[in-house]
Scaffold this active site. Structure first.
Site, PDB file in Angstrom:
ATOM      1  N   ALA A 102       0.878  -1.260  -0.163  1.00 42.14           N
ATOM      2  CA  ALA A 102       0.065   0.035   0.051  1.00 42.14           C
ATOM      3  C   ALA A 102       0.877   1.076   0.139  1.00 42.14           C
ATOM      4  O   ALA A 102       0.401   2.407  -0.459  1.00 42.14           O
ATOM      5  CB  ALA A 102      -0.968   0.068   1.127  1.00 42.14           C
ATOM      6  N   THR A 103       1.916   1.153   0.645  1.00 47.27           N
ATOM      7  CA  THR A 103       3.090   2.214   0.653  1.00 47.27           C
ATOM      8  C   THR A 103       3.194   2.826  -0.882  1.00 47.27           C
ATOM      9  O   THR A 103       3.213   3.701  -1.284  1.00 47.27           O
ATOM     10  CB  THR A 103       4.343   2.137   1.257  1.00 47.27           C
ATOM     11  OG1 THR A 103       3.711   1.673   2.872  1.00 47.27           O
ATOM     12  CG2 THR A 103       5.271   3.239   1.317  1.00 47.27           C
ATOM     13  N   ASN A 137      -5.665   3.528  11.174  1.00 47.12           N
ATOM     14  CA  ASN A 137      -4.727   2.235  11.499  1.00 47.12           C
ATOM     15  C   ASN A 137      -4.472   2.240  13.189  1.00 47.12           C
ATOM     16  O   ASN A 137      -4.232   1.403  13.742  1.00 47.12           O
ATOM     17  CB  ASN A 137      -3.386   2.050  10.933  1.00 47.12           C
ATOM     18  CG  ASN A 137      -2.637   3.501  10.772  1.00 47.12           C
ATOM     19  OD1 ASN A 137      -3.170   4.525  10.769  1.00 47.12           O
ATOM     20  ND2 ASN A 137      -1.126   3.492  11.071  1.00 47.12           N
ATOM     21  N   GLN A 159      -6.880  -0.293   6.288  1.00 46.11           N
ATOM     22  CA  GLN A 159      -7.591  -0.794   7.459  1.00 46.11           C
ATOM     23  C   GLN A 159      -8.923  -0.969   7.298  1.00 46.11           C
ATOM     24  O   GLN A 159      -9.733  -1.458   8.188  1.00 46.11           O
ATOM     25  CB  GLN A 159      -7.201   0.200   8.651  1.00 46.11           C
ATOM     26  CG  GLN A 159      -5.698   0.252   8.954  1.00 46.11           C
ATOM     27  CD  GLN A 159      -5.181  -1.164   9.395  1.00 46.11           C
ATOM     28  OE1 GLN A 159      -5.865  -1.810   9.952  1.00 46.11           O
ATOM     29  NE2 GLN A 159      -3.721  -1.016   9.458  1.00 46.11           N
ATOM     30  N   THR A 209       8.037  -7.980 -13.073  1.00 41.81           N
ATOM     31  CA  THR A 209       7.489  -9.104 -13.155  1.00 41.81           C
ATOM     32  C   THR A 209       6.218  -9.317 -12.203  1.00 41.81           C
ATOM     33  O   THR A 209       6.636  -9.020 -11.042  1.00 41.81           O
ATOM     34  CB  THR A 209       8.515 -10.451 -13.234  1.00 41.81           C
ATOM     35  OG1 THR A 209       9.420  -9.905 -14.300  1.00 41.81           O
ATOM     36  CG2 THR A 209       7.913 -11.853 -13.253  1.00 41.81           C
ATOM     37  N   CYS A 220       5.024   1.351  12.026  1.00 47.46           N
ATOM     38  CA  CYS A 220       6.239   2.152  11.342  1.00 47.46           C
ATOM     39  C   CYS A 220       6.853   3.371  12.414  1.00 47.46           C
ATOM     40  O   CYS A 220       7.729   3.753  12.308  1.00 47.46           O
ATOM     41  CB  CYS A 220       5.429   3.040  10.202  1.00 47.46           C
ATOM     42  SG  CYS A 220       4.164   2.183   9.410  1.00 47.46           S
TER      43      CYS A 220
HETATM   44  C1  LIG Z   1      -3.679   2.698   6.579  1.00 45.27           C
HETATM   45  C2  LIG Z   1      -2.233   2.465   6.320  1.00 45.27           C
HETATM   46  N1  LIG Z   1      -1.737   2.789   5.332  1.00 45.27           N
HETATM   47  C3  LIG Z   1      -0.597   2.256   4.687  1.00 45.27           C
HETATM   48  C4  LIG Z   1       0.021   1.104   5.404  1.00 45.27           C
HETATM   49  C5  LIG Z   1       1.142   0.537   4.754  1.00 45.27           C
HETATM   50  O1  LIG Z   1       1.089  -0.660   4.107  1.00 45.27           O
HETATM   51  P1  LIG Z   1       2.136  -1.524   3.477  1.00 45.27           P
HETATM   52  O2  LIG Z   1       1.377  -2.550   2.837  1.00 45.27           O
HETATM   53  O3  LIG Z   1       2.915  -2.229   4.542  1.00 45.27           O
HETATM   54  O4  LIG Z   1       3.011  -0.552   2.743  1.00 45.27           O
HETATM   55  C6  LIG Z   1      -0.392   0.879   6.688  1.00 45.27           C
HETATM   56  C7  LIG Z   1       0.320  -0.135   7.484  1.00 45.27           C
HETATM   57  N2  LIG Z   1       0.318   0.253   8.942  1.00 45.27           N
HETATM   58  C8  LIG Z   1       0.996  -0.729   9.861  1.00 45.27           C
HETATM   59  C9  LIG Z   1       2.124  -0.731   9.621  1.00 45.27           C
HETATM   60  S1  LIG Z   1       2.874   0.893   9.578  1.00 45.27           S
HETATM   61  C10 LIG Z   1       0.426  -0.205  11.145  1.00 45.27           C
HETATM   62  O5  LIG Z   1       0.997  -0.930  12.229  1.00 45.27           O
HETATM   63  O6  LIG Z   1      -0.554   0.461  11.324  1.00 45.27           O
HETATM   64  C11 LIG Z   1      -1.744   1.357   6.985  1.00 45.27           C
HETATM   65  O7  LIG Z   1      -2.119   1.071   8.427  1.00 45.27           O
END
Ligand SMILES: Cc1ncc(COP(=O)(O)O)c(CN[C@@H](CS)C(=O)O)c1O
Length: 399
Positions: free
Chosen positions: A71-72, A153, A181, A239, A326
């Site tokens: 998602a980042t 989150n 979330q 890929t 994070c």
């Molecule tokens: C609202 C929201 N948006 C983006 C991310 C990132 O997702 P990734 O797929 O890991 O890149 C998270 C991941 N929040 C975790 C890890 S920081 C938490 O402990 O809250 C999220 O909650």
């Protein structure tokens, strides 16, 4: 007993998801872009996974679902490419978001501000939710994008996405929601709610880490963030991660097939845990239960440092967090609690507990018992939670 209550950080991969993924590591391992049968053999599974995501979101065939690494990446892609497409060459130069977004939104916005983009970080109310009127009042004719998370989150609080989407549509402003979330936890129906872009991440709903997706409405133009190949219709090069794509499809299907019943079961456990902890003095939970994801509690325990509580819980084999993973390394105050008006001391006492469909009643019983003992222990040594104890003669003394 080991109890995992940090599911907003990441979740266990459902064994059924592992089973679905397994053939694509050492059996059907060809590159899907290869023309030979080793490559084309995985095409049916990829198509099925894409269909599973469309179905889970009730998305139209006119929309695009593009797999990303997480998602980042999805969040970075939308924000940075909106600047490429609408700011650099157009009349628009403004992004609207909130103070409590995930770091992948906030840090990207700060990066874009260094390039001259104007960003408005909207405040939230004492429930941690952004007001529709606030969003409406900050959209101008130079606003290129509104980006607001579907659910927090940290607190689980749910923003008024349907109303915000309607305003953006009416004003002709593109709308992105980070729904990490929400997807798999509460119903997300994209026929009912207008968003132009939506980010999601498989490891939040019992899928593998390292795979996410970006929903793009009506194939809206969005310059690729990653270039170098015709993968995903030229939308995102690289890929295809076939095992993880298959895993994401299976995971979102399992998470949404009976989502209301699953949410009700998790909520009952969450409410029982929350009620028990709230029996302790000087505790409060951020946000009402009706407008919150069913699995999340952000609770403040006066006089108990969040890190100290985490250490005690960890010693009791209970995994939790003080807020987003994070931000776990730093000992900063919880930014969301600061944003809703908590003072600095209180903002250091937040504990986030996040359940899943695999959480059991006995795990909740165990957590309640340990939590209550831990608070008693930690308050007994807390300088900020002075207790007033009566002496044998009846005088009262600080201790
Ligand atoms: C609202 C929201 N948006 C983006 C991310 C990132 O997702 P990734 O797929 O890991 O890149 C998270 C991941 N929040 C975790 C890890 S920081 C938490 O402990 O809250 C999220 O909650």
């Amino acid at each position: 007993m080991q109890v995992y209550l940090d599911n907003n950080a990441t979740t266990m991969v459902d064994p059924l998801v592992v089973e679905a993924m397994t053939p694509f590591f050492s059996e059907l391992y060809g590159n899907p872009n290869s023309l030979h049968k080793f490559g084309t053999a995985s095409h049916p599974a990829i198509s099925k996974a894409i269909d599973q995501v469309y179905t889970a979101l009730n998305a139209s065939d006119a929309d695009d679902i593009v797999f990303t690494s997480c998602a980042t990446e999805s969040n970075n892609w939308v924000l940075q490419s909106i600047v490429t497409d609408l700011v650099r060459h157009g009349e628009k130069n403004h992004i609207v978001t909130t103070e409590v977004e995930h770091p992948s939104i906030l840090s990207t916005c700060r990066f874009l501000e260094e390039q001259g983009v104007k960003v408005t970080y909207l405040p939230v109310n004492d429930q941690g939710v952004v007001e529709v009127s606030t969003v409406k009042s900050f959209i101008t004719d130079k606003t290129a994008l509104v980006s607001i998370m579907w659910a927090s989150n940290e607190t689980g609080m749910i923003n008024p996405i349907k109303e915000i989407g309607a305003i953006c549509k009416e004003k002709g402003v593109l709308f992105h929601s980070d729904a990490v979330q929400a997807v798999g936890k509460i119903p997300v129906d994209l026929e009912d709610v207008h968003v132009d872009f939506l980010s999601m991440s498989a490891h939040k709903f019992h899928g593998p880490k390292g795979i996410g997706a970006l929903y793009i409405k009506n194939s809206q133009k969005l310059t690729p963030l990653l270039h170098g190949g015709e993968h995903m219709g030229g939308r995102r090069s690289g890929t295809l991660n076939v095992p993880s794509i298959v895993g994401m499809g299976k995971a979102i299907e399992l998470a949404t097939v009976n989502i209301k019943e699953t949410a009700a079961k998790i909520r009952a456990q969450r409410d029982r845990l929350e009620d028990a902890i709230l029996e302790l003095s000087d505790t409060f939970v951020v946000g009402d239960r009706e407008n919150r994801t069913p699995n999340t509690i952000l609770i403040s325990i006066k006089g108990v440092e969040g890190e100290g509580m985490l250490w005690d819980l960890n010693n009791g084999q209970i995994g939790a967090s003080t807020g987003s993973a994070c931000a776990s390394e730093d000992l900063e105050a919880n930014t969301v609690m600061l944003a809703i008006g908590a003072d600095n001391e209180l903002a250091h006492t937040g504990i986030r507990l996040s359940l899943s469909r695999f959480t059991t009643d006995s795990e909740i019983d165990y957590t309640i018992a340990h939590f209550k003992n831990a608070v008693g222990r930690l308050r007994a040594i807390s300088s900020s939670f002075a207790k007033v104890q009566p002496t044998p003669g009846g005088e009262v003394q600080e201790c």
